[in-house]
Each structure stands twice: as structure tokens, then as C-alpha cells.
Design an enzyme around this catalytic site. Structure first.
Site, short mmCIF file in Angstrom:
data_model
loop_
_atom_site.label_atom_id
_atom_site.label_comp_id
_atom_site.label_asym_id
_atom_site.label_seq_id
_atom_site.Cartn_x
_atom_site.Cartn_y
_atom_site.Cartn_z
N ASN A 103 93.09 15.88 50.34
CA ASN A 103 92.58 15.57 51.68
C ASN A 103 93.61 16.08 52.68
O ASN A 103 94.67 15.48 52.85
CB ASN A 103 92.40 14.05 51.80
CG ASN A 103 92.00 13.63 53.20
OD1 ASN A 103 91.70 14.46 54.06
ND2 ASN A 103 92.02 12.32 53.45
N TRP A 104 93.27 17.17 53.33
CA TRP A 104 94.25 17.80 54.24
C TRP A 104 94.38 17.04 55.56
O TRP A 104 95.27 17.31 56.34
CB TRP A 104 93.84 19.25 54.53
CG TRP A 104 93.86 20.17 53.35
CD1 TRP A 104 94.03 19.84 52.03
CD2 TRP A 104 93.69 21.59 53.38
NE1 TRP A 104 93.97 20.98 51.25
CE2 TRP A 104 93.77 22.06 52.06
CE3 TRP A 104 93.48 22.52 54.41
CZ2 TRP A 104 93.64 23.42 51.73
CZ3 TRP A 104 93.35 23.85 54.09
CH2 TRP A 104 93.44 24.30 52.76
N LYS A 105 93.46 16.13 55.82
CA LYS A 105 93.45 15.37 57.09
C LYS A 105 93.47 16.36 58.27
O LYS A 105 92.93 17.46 58.14
CB LYS A 105 94.61 14.37 57.12
CG LYS A 105 94.61 13.48 55.86
CD LYS A 105 95.52 12.30 55.94
CE LYS A 105 95.45 11.53 54.63
NZ LYS A 105 96.27 10.31 54.65
N HIS A 107 87.21 6.68 54.50
CA HIS A 107 88.68 6.71 54.43
C HIS A 107 89.24 5.63 55.35
O HIS A 107 88.70 5.38 56.43
CB HIS A 107 89.19 8.10 54.83
CG HIS A 107 90.64 8.29 54.49
ND1 HIS A 107 91.65 7.76 55.27
CD2 HIS A 107 91.24 8.90 53.45
CE1 HIS A 107 92.81 8.05 54.70
NE2 HIS A 107 92.59 8.74 53.61
N GLU A 113 91.62 5.63 57.33
CA GLU A 113 91.94 6.09 58.69
C GLU A 113 90.69 6.11 59.56
O GLU A 113 90.74 5.82 60.75
CB GLU A 113 92.61 7.48 58.63
CG GLU A 113 94.02 7.37 58.07
CD GLU A 113 94.53 8.58 57.31
OE1 GLU A 113 93.93 9.68 57.41
OE2 GLU A 113 95.54 8.45 56.61
N GLU A 127 92.51 3.55 47.69
CA GLU A 127 93.70 3.93 48.44
C GLU A 127 94.23 2.71 49.19
O GLU A 127 93.72 2.36 50.25
CB GLU A 127 93.36 5.03 49.46
CG GLU A 127 92.80 6.29 48.84
CD GLU A 127 92.95 7.50 49.77
OE1 GLU A 127 93.54 8.48 49.33
OE2 GLU A 127 92.51 7.43 50.93
N GLY A 155 100.76 7.61 53.07
CA GLY A 155 101.73 8.27 53.94
C GLY A 155 103.02 7.49 54.14
O GLY A 155 103.81 7.80 55.04
N SER A 194 100.51 8.14 48.62
CA SER A 194 101.84 8.64 48.24
C SER A 194 101.91 9.12 46.78
O SER A 194 102.92 8.94 46.11
CB SER A 194 102.92 7.59 48.52
OG SER A 194 102.96 7.30 49.91
N GLY A 211 97.07 13.19 49.87
CA GLY A 211 97.23 13.56 51.28
C GLY A 211 98.38 14.52 51.45
O GLY A 211 98.25 15.73 51.19
N GLY A 212 99.52 14.01 51.84
CA GLY A 212 100.68 14.85 52.15
C GLY A 212 101.00 15.90 51.09
O GLY A 212 101.23 17.08 51.42
P1 13P Z 1 99.18 10.38 51.16
O1 13P Z 1 99.09 11.07 49.83
O2 13P Z 1 99.79 11.24 52.23
O3 13P Z 1 99.80 9.03 51.06
O4 13P Z 1 97.65 10.16 51.65
C1 13P Z 1 96.73 9.62 50.78
C2 13P Z 1 95.39 9.73 51.40
O5 13P Z 1 95.10 9.06 52.39
C3 13P Z 1 94.44 10.68 50.83
O6 13P Z 1 93.15 10.50 51.35
#
Ligand code: 13P
Length: 250
Positions: free
Chosen positions: A9-11, A96, A98, A168, A174, A213, A234-235
């Protein structure tokens, strides 16, 4: 046998040129990935069509990060599930944390988004997870169970068979703080049990991803758990080496 998936997920990251570079990096390392692990990338809307062109001769699959809860019309700034589908994407991330937290997405909205995804032949990656204060108050089973029941319990078994669930924990996203493999396994098993209450044996076939993470160093232990079928990253999905490193963890 459940499908193993590592999804990135590149956000709200990367400009198109950076996205192309990242995908090139992933493609150059594809042979390191076990053949039974499906890779999914979820770039921003603006580069979905471009990404689709780039991955068309590879086993990489495309996902959007969201879609509208309405089919079409006067909804300025929204992107419909049909539009997502037309880019070549086959998955869409829904729910998600967020989106739940910053854009007020609740179960009512998510039920409509789910319906749009299915009407347009997109497979949902449905995210659930508790906040830190909910975990500390030992309400995580209640919260995650509610997120499952309020949305996934409204699906037909045929629809459910096409859903990927992602657990998640919000406190791990993050933050560099990963759930321990025991914590993650415990709640993944709970999610599967909850799904089996409604869908019976089908729950054994549902892929449940861990997100928060996740990185090459902790993925092997997480993915070794019985009910963890991969990761939503994510990251670490923004670096080809790390994304592939995670996918190699099986
Ligand atoms: P991180 O891997 O950056 O913690 O993010 C996880 C995430 O929200 C994937 O959708």
C-alpha cells in the site's frame, strides 16, 4: 490451500516517475519471490493505468487504495469502482484505518463501497484493526469483531470468497512497533473463527494479511504463524528491496 499474498500500500507517496522506478525495481527482483506468493501493488489513483501497463507481462497484480461509495454522478473528487476497474486494477483496499480515522469511513459507508467493488468485479482487501487505547482497554476482539460483523457478515458466501482480510493494529502502523507474532496470531485466529461462525468452512480459505511496521526482519516470524497468510505493507513497500525481502520471507 490459502492464497499467500504480499501487498504494498503506497498510500499518498510517489510521483508517477518514482512509481515507475519502484515497479522496475520490483520487476527486476521478481525471480527471488516464491511462485506461490502473489504480489499486489496499490499505487495512488493517478498512476494506476501507468502501473498496469508496466506490470502487464508480470505476475504482479494491481490494487487501488480506495473507491467511491456511489456508482457515478455529482460527487466531485471521487473515483468510482468502475473507473478503478477500467485502469486494469483487480483489487481495492477498503476500510483502511487511515480512511476510517481521517475521512470518517464507518461501516455504513463501507457496506456501500463493498457493493460498488463487487458490482464492478473488484476484489476488496478489507482492513480491520484496533487503536492503541482499545488494545489497552482489552477491547481489541470486540472492535475487530464488530468491524467484521458490520460489513463482511452482509456478504454472500460467493462474495466473501473474493475478499482478502487485512488485520492492521492502528498502533503498529508507521510506528515501528509491530504486533508480536503471538499477538497477531491470536487475533488472526479470532478473525477466522468469527468468519467461520457466519461462513463455515469457507473461513479456512480466506487469506488474512497482517499489516503494521512489517519489514524483512520481522516478516519471517509473522508469516510462520498458522493464520497469517501474508502482509499488507506500507513504508517498506516503497523500497523494492524491502518489499521483495518481505515476499521472500515464506
Ligand atoms: P506500515 O507498514 O508503514 O506500518 O503501514 C502499514 C499499512 O498501513 C499498510 O496498509
Amino acid at each position: 490451500m490459502r492464497k499467500k499474498i504480499v501487498a504494498g500500500n503506497w498510500k499518498m507517496n510517489t510521483l508517477p516517475a518514482e512509481g515507475i522506478e519502484l515497479i522496475n525495481g520490483i520487476i527486476s527482483k521478481l525471480e527471488e519471490v516464491p511462485s506461490d506468493v502473489q504480489l499486489i501493488i496499490a499505487p495512488p489513483f493517478t498512476h494506476l493505468a501507468l502501473a498496469n501497463e508496466q506490470i502487464k507481462d508480470t505476475p504482479i497484480t494491481l490494487s487501488a487504495q480506495n473507491c467511491a461509495d456511489q456508482a457515478k454522478g455529482a460527487y466531485t473528487g471521487e473515483v468510482s469502482a468502475a473507473m478503478v476497474k477500467a485502469t486494469g486494477a483487480s483489487y481495492v483496499i477498503l476500510g483502511h484505518s487511515e480512511r476510517r480515522e481521517y475521512y470518517g469511513e464507518n461501516s455504513e459507508i463501507l457496506n456501500r463501497k463493498m457493493a460498488q467493488a463487487f458490482e464492478n468485479g473488484l476484489k476488496p482487501i478489507y482492513c480491520v484493526g484496533e487503536k492503541l487505547e482499545e488494545r489497552e482497554a482489552e477491547k481489541h476482539f470486540e472492535v475487530v469483531g464488530g468491524q467484521i460483523k458490520e460489513v463482511l457478515f452482509n456478504l454472500t458466501p460467493e462474495q466473501m470468497a473474493n475478499v482478502v482480510v487485512a488485520y492492521e493494529p492502528v498502533w503498529a502502523i508507521g510506528t515501528g512497533k509491530t504486533a508480536t507474532s503471538d499477538q497477531a496470531q491470536e487475533i488472526h485466529a479470532f478473525i477466522r473463527k468469527t468468519l467461520s461462525d457466519k461462513f463455515g468452512e469457507l473461513a479456512q480459505e480466506i487469506t488474512i494479511l497482517y499489516g503494521g511496521s512489517c519489514k524483512p526482519s520481522n516478516a519471517p516470524e509473522l508469516f510462520a504463524q498458522e493464520d497469517i497468510d501474508g502482509g499488507l505493507i506500507g513504508g517498506a513497500a516503497l523500497k523494492a528491496e524491502d518489499f521483495i525481502g518481505i515476499a521472500k520471507s515464506y
